[in-house]
Design a protein around this motif. Structure first.
Motif, PDB file in Angstrom:
ATOM      1  N   ASN A   6      40.610  50.422  35.655  1.00 46.64           N
ATOM      2  CA  ASN A   6      39.412  49.116  36.016  1.00 46.64           C
ATOM      3  C   ASN A   6      39.878  47.898  36.603  1.00 46.64           C
ATOM      4  O   ASN A   6      39.208  48.178  38.147  1.00 46.64           O
ATOM      5  CB  ASN A   6      38.955  48.415  34.621  1.00 46.64           C
ATOM      6  CG  ASN A   6      37.678  48.638  33.941  1.00 46.64           C
ATOM      7  OD1 ASN A   6      36.680  48.321  35.299  1.00 46.64           O
ATOM      8  ND2 ASN A   6      37.223  48.069  33.371  1.00 46.64           N
ATOM      9  N   LYS A   7      41.531  47.552  37.121  1.00 48.78           N
ATOM     10  CA  LYS A   7      41.516  46.771  37.980  1.00 48.78           C
ATOM     11  C   LYS A   7      41.475  47.397  38.993  1.00 48.78           C
ATOM     12  O   LYS A   7      41.178  46.943  40.153  1.00 48.78           O
ATOM     13  CB  LYS A   7      43.280  46.627  37.694  1.00 48.78           C
ATOM     14  CG  LYS A   7      43.893  45.575  36.035  1.00 48.78           C
ATOM     15  CD  LYS A   7      45.325  45.520  36.307  1.00 48.78           C
ATOM     16  CE  LYS A   7      45.332  44.870  35.024  1.00 48.78           C
ATOM     17  NZ  LYS A   7      46.194  44.268  34.930  1.00 48.78           N
ATOM     18  N   SER A   8      41.916  48.840  39.376  1.00 50.85           N
ATOM     19  CA  SER A   8      42.174  49.639  40.701  1.00 50.85           C
ATOM     20  C   SER A   8      39.735  49.685  41.137  1.00 50.85           C
ATOM     21  O   SER A   8      40.184  49.593  42.289  1.00 50.85           O
ATOM     22  CB  SER A   8      42.033  51.622  40.480  1.00 50.85           C
ATOM     23  OG  SER A   8      41.517  50.913  40.029  1.00 50.85           O
ATOM     24  N   ILE A   9      39.032  49.571  40.186  1.00 53.42           N
ATOM     25  CA  ILE A   9      38.013  49.008  40.593  1.00 53.42           C
ATOM     26  C   ILE A   9      37.972  47.803  41.147  1.00 53.42           C
ATOM     27  O   ILE A   9      36.750  48.035  41.584  1.00 53.42           O
ATOM     28  CB  ILE A   9      37.226  49.444  39.230  1.00 53.42           C
ATOM     29  CG1 ILE A   9      37.231  51.205  38.955  1.00 53.42           C
ATOM     30  CG2 ILE A   9      35.632  49.257  39.412  1.00 53.42           C
ATOM     31  CD1 ILE A   9      36.624  51.260  37.659  1.00 53.42           C
ATOM     32  N   PHE A  10      37.830  46.588  40.244  1.00 48.39           N
ATOM     33  CA  PHE A  10      37.738  45.372  40.769  1.00 48.39           C
ATOM     34  C   PHE A  10      38.112  44.934  41.794  1.00 48.39           C
ATOM     35  O   PHE A  10      37.915  44.467  42.742  1.00 48.39           O
ATOM     36  CB  PHE A  10      37.961  44.875  39.364  1.00 48.39           C
ATOM     37  CG  PHE A  10      37.083  44.604  37.684  1.00 48.39           C
ATOM     38  CD1 PHE A  10      36.711  43.182  37.630  1.00 48.39           C
ATOM     39  CD2 PHE A  10      36.634  45.711  37.366  1.00 48.39           C
ATOM     40  CE1 PHE A  10      35.408  43.488  37.080  1.00 48.39           C
ATOM     41  CE2 PHE A  10      35.915  45.655  36.333  1.00 48.39           C
ATOM     42  CZ  PHE A  10      34.988  44.577  36.470  1.00 48.39           C
ATOM     43  N   VAL A  11      39.231  45.308  41.883  1.00 46.03           N
ATOM     44  CA  VAL A  11      40.435  45.052  43.608  1.00 46.03           C
ATOM     45  C   VAL A  11      38.562  45.531  44.574  1.00 46.03           C
ATOM     46  O   VAL A  11      38.991  44.323  45.671  1.00 46.03           O
ATOM     47  CB  VAL A  11      41.278  45.986  43.699  1.00 46.03           C
ATOM     48  CG1 VAL A  11      42.052  45.571  45.031  1.00 46.03           C
ATOM     49  CG2 VAL A  11      42.202  45.058  42.584  1.00 46.03           C
ATOM     50  N   ASN A  12      37.556  46.045  44.839  1.00 46.57           N
ATOM     51  CA  ASN A  12      36.810  46.602  45.583  1.00 46.57           C
ATOM     52  C   ASN A  12      36.240  46.731  45.752  1.00 46.57           C
ATOM     53  O   ASN A  12      34.900  45.967  46.416  1.00 46.57           O
ATOM     54  CB  ASN A  12      37.484  48.261  45.248  1.00 46.57           C
ATOM     55  CG  ASN A  12      38.506  48.913  45.753  1.00 46.57           C
ATOM     56  OD1 ASN A  12      38.706  49.145  47.503  1.00 46.57           O
ATOM     57  ND2 ASN A  12      39.007  49.528  45.060  1.00 46.57           N
ATOM     58  N   LEU A  13      36.002  45.569  44.285  1.00 50.82           N
ATOM     59  CA  LEU A  13      34.090  44.720  44.142  1.00 50.82           C
ATOM     60  C   LEU A  13      33.958  43.748  45.301  1.00 50.82           C
ATOM     61  O   LEU A  13      34.822  42.361  45.194  1.00 50.82           O
ATOM     62  CB  LEU A  13      34.264  44.887  42.918  1.00 50.82           C
ATOM     63  CG  LEU A  13      34.105  45.098  41.751  1.00 50.82           C
ATOM     64  CD1 LEU A  13      33.698  45.045  40.233  1.00 50.82           C
ATOM     65  CD2 LEU A  13      33.062  46.724  42.310  1.00 50.82           C
TER      66      LEU A  13
END
Length: 1095
Positions: A126-133
């Motif tokens: 999830n952190k890797s997803i939120f980094v790109n948001l």
């Protein structure tokens, strides 16, 4: 995608020559322009688009590039269980994980979806997803959801747009809970200062509370916040957002900290657009001056101020001078304000900014409403009109059509439902405490039924457009689940409150998720259901409310057929289209075997319901059926079932003894009928002193005509003093008892009965079947058992006879029928019952003895009584259409009304018989007025049903059905009946004459026609089967209301106007205008005095 799929896509993309050889000038998706292709994608769910065209391993594919917005903007909302899992797989893919720029998580339609998302994805992933948001949207989130989001606050380093909408319907929002909301929001706005975050929208039901000390955020440029009080606004403007450019503020409460206003205020020099939405918090002009002091460079100002006590807001010149003094650069001012007018109020017109004003009164005071045009000025214009708890929650009527800007309507009165079709063009959601007895507009997709509402009957109008249903009242039993499913069949998002009693709750769950092998989507109820949630008390000692939520897969096993828009064949995608699959042409659906057939809720999990647990539909005015009379013979019992409030045999058994007939009479029948009518109104039955009155204007002749009409339909005419409204007539007619409110249905046999003959393994035991108490108990239990199996009203089942089977010892035959006010509903019940009879009824104490076989269903109307209340006739409004000088035509309901010249009208008392709104019977062409038509007493369809037992849907005499379907679509694909615009357009064909014989060799012949009003928009017009004028075809029985009965003596086809001599015609013509005016004036006086109308 599989390897084969990728290979095929590659071939299609890069081998254009082979494609041309294959296609041969046939257009495929690759030939379409990008714009057309994207329009096609709009008909698919986002998950289906990704499934079909998302190919990250071939990023240069054209179709993959076209759907860029779909895989960069991922939305977890309104999705099926299969779509949810598919999107998760894309995000968690090991080789090519999807990393969107925008993520939407919503609990609005599917409860706990946000929580489920975080439970299914690893924290590091999830952190890797939120980094790109760059955009994060949370809709209807709870405090727990915000706590989870807070863990990723330091990971969203590229976020530009943040939108958080907190759940509005939490009953547990207390101070502690609200503090948790505030803490998380503070962390996002003023804790970790994200340099990329420029726009924030925060909506909390009670408003955000700010406190000192908070660290200023110099990066935010655009903010839309709901704050608790104006003191929080002062803190926000006091240096927390030094570089803010656009601000929208909603205040939730009156100020509670102090009455002090800030001094030596830091400025917001970049703030050029400011909107303040104030819902009646006691704002005064000094507060506005303090606010204006923060924004010296403001260019655009929007104010929505409700119920202010300060009169300065309605004094144009004074308020404008304040604006000029504080906001010298102001170029645009959008304004709305309401103020209670008092002694100090001085209303002056605005000069610089033109305003509109409206005054209105309530019970105690007078108000002024001032507003500016245009409305709305832009998509961001959130000004509110003054709404109150009056009709539609609106009070002010002005040039601003406030109903055009309301999306959620609260309906509290029946007439508001009717007006819903003509108003509230943007409304898509209604909340109501009423039974919905109209077809809702197509735009209404969400319905909330409040705690006060009774669950509507199975005869309620089906609402096919509703996709989201919330019932706030706790259900009583599983029957109400079925009633809701039949009224709202296409619901995708459902919230119900099941009973607290354990066994009843289990039965509701079993009913909701029961399966039917004959239906492709497998579930018997709500086969399109995506999400279901309910609330129950898990432990009553601690009184803890628990929410049960279930995401529904498209199918229990396999997904439905994929939508054929993909370029290549592939496994079936997650699809929202889970409608029942139609059977192949010429192949009948395989009947369910005994082991897997649809079964009613098991009887062994709870005590058997008693008679008092009968279905609640309809309530109040209807009574359970009872046995009114039975004839017990050696091998059979004949049974007459009627509503419990109706006792026909008391009146029928009172015939004959006190009648004094005229001398020389040999035919006593007409005198016996009229004598029963005279007894009902308390008049003498001595026909020597008071002779039988025969004539078109005689009520006694009308009574004889109605008796003859009832006899044609195999009914018995009954007179009663019981008073009932006509809005319940159709339901009573389905139980076999007609009245003057449903007499038009009797004429056309529009309520056919599905007749069955069940063989039961009960021996014809004299102790049971020759005892009245035993028969009554058996019949009651049998009807109750059938209604439980079919989930229908037990008043829909009537037992006609119980017979001993002579050929098979130890067995009996029970003849019974199913009748509902809707023919299609009756057909469905009959089909379901046949299916159950093939496979068995489990261990029901009565139906377990039914022999398993394929039972035939014969369609034949079973009509018992025509009930006449003398009070339903209103001689005051009788009208003689035989008199000279009448016009041939007027208008009613904006349609031509062709006078039935030569007939005499006996008026029915219809005022307030269909509710309190009597506009439908008007005569001034007002909105809501119904046009006039005529209905005969005989129909070709009647003989077809009676003689051949035809299913209503295949009656050949419904000649205009196909034409009606072409005109208005599938709405007309139901059995219809016809009315005529001209009384002479087919009276000889569609009326049966009756003869009144008073003495030997002395008789007279008459005809009867019903004069009716027909609801506009509920009929189609046709040139056939009438010979004059038009025929109107109607499929909704409630859309026609008789209000008069016309009588005409046979042989008097022409009226007196046409029979007059030439001299008389000239005299009539010269006086026509005078008579016409006098007639109209007389009838207008009647309307004014009695609130009724008469043509």
């Amino acid at each position: 995608m599989s390897k084969d799929t990728k290979r095929l896509v590659s071939d299609i993309e890069f081998d254009s020559s082979s494609m041309k050889r294959v296609r041969h000038n046939i257009t495929c998706l690759l030939d379409l322009p990008d714009e057309i292709f994207l329009l096609i994608c709009l008909y698919l769910t986002p998950a289906c688009v990704l499934y079909s065209f998302y190919t990250p391993e071939k990023a240069n594919f054209r179709l993959h590039r076209i759907i860029f917005d779909y895989y960069t903007n991922i939305k977890f909302e309104k999705i099926t269980n299969g779509e949810f899992n598919y999107l998760l797989n894309l995000l968690c893919n090991d080789k090519r994980p999807l990393r969107p720029e925008s993520l939407t998580l919503s609990n609005e339609h599917i409860a706990n979806l946000i929580h489920r998302y975080f439970n299914n994805i690893d924290i590091n992933l999830n952190k890797s997803i939120f980094v790109n948001l760059k955009s994060l949207i949370l809709v209807d989130c709870s405090s727990n959801d915000l706590d989870i989001i807070a863990k990723y606050c330091f990971d969203i380093i590229q976020i530009e747009y943040l939108n958080i909408i907190v759940r509005k319907n939490d009953d547990h929002i207390q101070f502690g809970m609200r503090e948790r909301y505030d803490t998380v929001i503070h962390q996002f706005l003023f804790g970790k200062r994200i340099c990329s975050l420029h726009k924030v929208i925060i909506d909390i039901p009670d408003g955000l509370v700010l406190c000192n000390p908070l660290v200023a955020n110099q990066y935010l440029q655009n903010i839309d916040l709901a704050l608790e009080t104006i003191d929080d606004l002062y803190l926000l403007l006091g240096g927390l957002l030094p570089n803010i450019e656009k601000m929208i503020i909603q205040l939730r409460r009156s100020r509670i900290l102090s009455c002090l206003r800030p001094h030596n205020m830091p400025l917001c020099p970049r703030l050029t657009e400011f909107t303040l939405l104030e819902p009646g918090t006691g704002l005064i002009i000094d507060d506005m001056k303090s606010i204006f002091g923060y924004m010296p460079n403001l260019i655009k100002l929007t104010l929505s101020i409700r119920d202010t006590l300060d009169p300065t807001f309605c004094h144009g010149p004074k308020f404008e001078s304040i604006l000029i003094g504080y906001l010298s650069d102001l170029r645009r001012f959008d304004y709305t304000m309401t103020h209670r007018i008092g002694e100090k109020t001085l209303i002056e017109d605005f000069i610089i900014w033109t305003m509109n004003s409206v005054s209105y009164d309530d019970e105690n005071s007078q108000w002024i409403h001032i507003y500016s045009f245009p409305w709305p000025s832009s998509k961001d214009d959130k000004r509110e009109l003054p709404f109150s708890k009056d009709e539609y929650n609106s009070l002010v009527t002005s040039q601003v059509e406030q109903d055009q800007y309301m999306k959620h309507i609260i309906i509290t009165e029946a007439n508001q439902l009717v007006k819903l079709k003509r108003h509230f063009r943007r409304a898509y959601q209604i909340t109501t405490c009423l039974s919905i007895d109209i077809e809702l507009p197509l735009r209404i997709s969400k319905v909330i039924l409040t705690k006060q509402i009774p669950i509507s009957s199975v005869y309620s109008i089906v609402q096919t457009t509703v996709r989201h249903l919330i019932v706030e009242r706790r259900l009583n039993d599983e029957r109400e689940v079925c009633l809701l499913a039949r009224q709202f069949p296409n619901v995708e998002y459902l919230k119900l409150l099941f009973p607290l009693e354990k066994s009843a709750c289990i039965r509701c769950f079993q009913t909701l998720f029961s399966i039917d092998e004959t239906i492709y989507a497998n579930r018997r109820l709500w086969h399109k259901l995506i999400n279901f949630s309910t609330g129950f008390f898990h432990n009553e000692e601690i009184n803890k409310n628990v929410t049960a939520e279930k995401n529904i897969s498209p199918l229990p096993s396999t997904p439905p057929p994929r939508r054929q828009l993909s370029v290549v064949p592939s496994p079936k995608p997650p699809s929202r289209d889970i409608s029942p699959k139609p059977p192949s042409r010429g192949i009948s659906p395989k009947p369910p075997s005994r082991d897997i057939s649809p079964k009613p809720p098991s009887r062994d999990i709870s005590p058997k319901p008693s008679a008092s647990d009968a279905s609640s539909e309809p309530s109040n005015t209807n009574h359970s059926l009872q046995i009114a009379n039975m004839v017990i013979e050696q091998n059979s019992v004949l049974i007459d079932m009627v509503p419990s409030s109706f006792n026909p045999h008391k009146e029928l058994d009172d015939d004959g003894d006190d009648i004094i007939y005229p001398e020389g009479v040999t035919d006593f029948h007409p005198y016996q009928i009229v004598a029963r009518y005279r007894k009902a109104i308390g008049e003498s039955t001595n026909f020597r002193l008071k002779p039988l009155l025969v004539g078109e204007d005689s009520i006694e002749t009308l009574v004889l005509g109605l008796e003859s009409f009832a006899h044609q339909k195999y009914c018995t005419l009954i007179f009663t003093g019981e008073d009932q409204k006509f809005d319940n007539s159709i339901y009573r007619a389905s139980t076999g008892v007609f009245d003057l409110g449903s007499i038009h249905l009797l004429a056309t046999d529009s309520l056919p009965t599905a007749n069955f003959q069940f063989e039961i393994g009960h021996s014809y035991d004299p102790e049971i079947f020759q005892s009245e108490d035993g028969i009554k108990k058996f019949v009651h239990d049998f009807c109750e058992a059938i209604s439980k199996v079919l989930f229908c009203d037990n008043n829909s089942i009537r037992v006609f006879s119980i017979n001993k089977l002579v050929d098979e010892e130890g067995k009996s035959q029970i003849k019974f029928g199913l009748t509902t006010p809707e023919t299609k509903r009756t057909e469905q019940l009959a089909h379901d019952l046949q299916s159950y009879a093939r496979s068995g009824f489990e261990s029901d104490t009565i139906l377990q003895y039914v022999k398993l076989k394929e039972y035939e269903c014969s369609w034949k109307s079973v009509l018992s009584y025509l009930q006449i209340r003398p009070s339903d006739l209103d001689p005051r409004f009788n009208f003689d259409y035989r008199k000279p000088g009448l016009p041939k035509e007027e208008t009613r309901g904006c349609y031509p009304y062709h006078f039935p010249l030569g007939w005499y009208r006996h008026a029915l008392k219809v005022l307030n018989k269909y509710g309190e709104d009597n506009t439908w019977i008007g005569r001034v062409d007002a909105e809501g007025e119904w046009p006039v038509a005529f209905h005969g007493t005989r129909s070709g369809a009647v003989s077809g049903i009676v003689e051949y037992g035809l299913l209503p849907s295949v009656i050949k005499t419904d000649a205009m059905k196909e034409e009606a379907i072409e005109a208005i679509g599938e709405e007309a694909n139901r059995p219809g009946f016809y009315v005529a615009t001209h009384c002479e357009g087919g009276s000889s064909l569609y009326t049966a004459p009756f003869t009144v014989t008073t003495f030997p060799h002395k008789s007279e012949e008459f005809r009867i026609v019903f004069q009716c009003r027909v609801q506009p928009g509920k009929f189609t017009t046709h040139k056939s089967p009438v010979t004059v004028g038009e025929a109107w075809r109607i499929v909704d029985p409630s859309a026609i209301r008789p209000y008069g009965i016309l009588l005409k003596k046979e042989g008097s086809t022409k009226g007196k106007v046409e029979d007059a001599t030439e001299e008389e015609e000239e005299e009539v013509q010269s006086s026509t205008d005078e008579i016409d005016d006098a007639t109209k004036q007389k009838e207008e006086d009647r309307v004014a005095n009695a609130h009724e109308t008469s043509e």
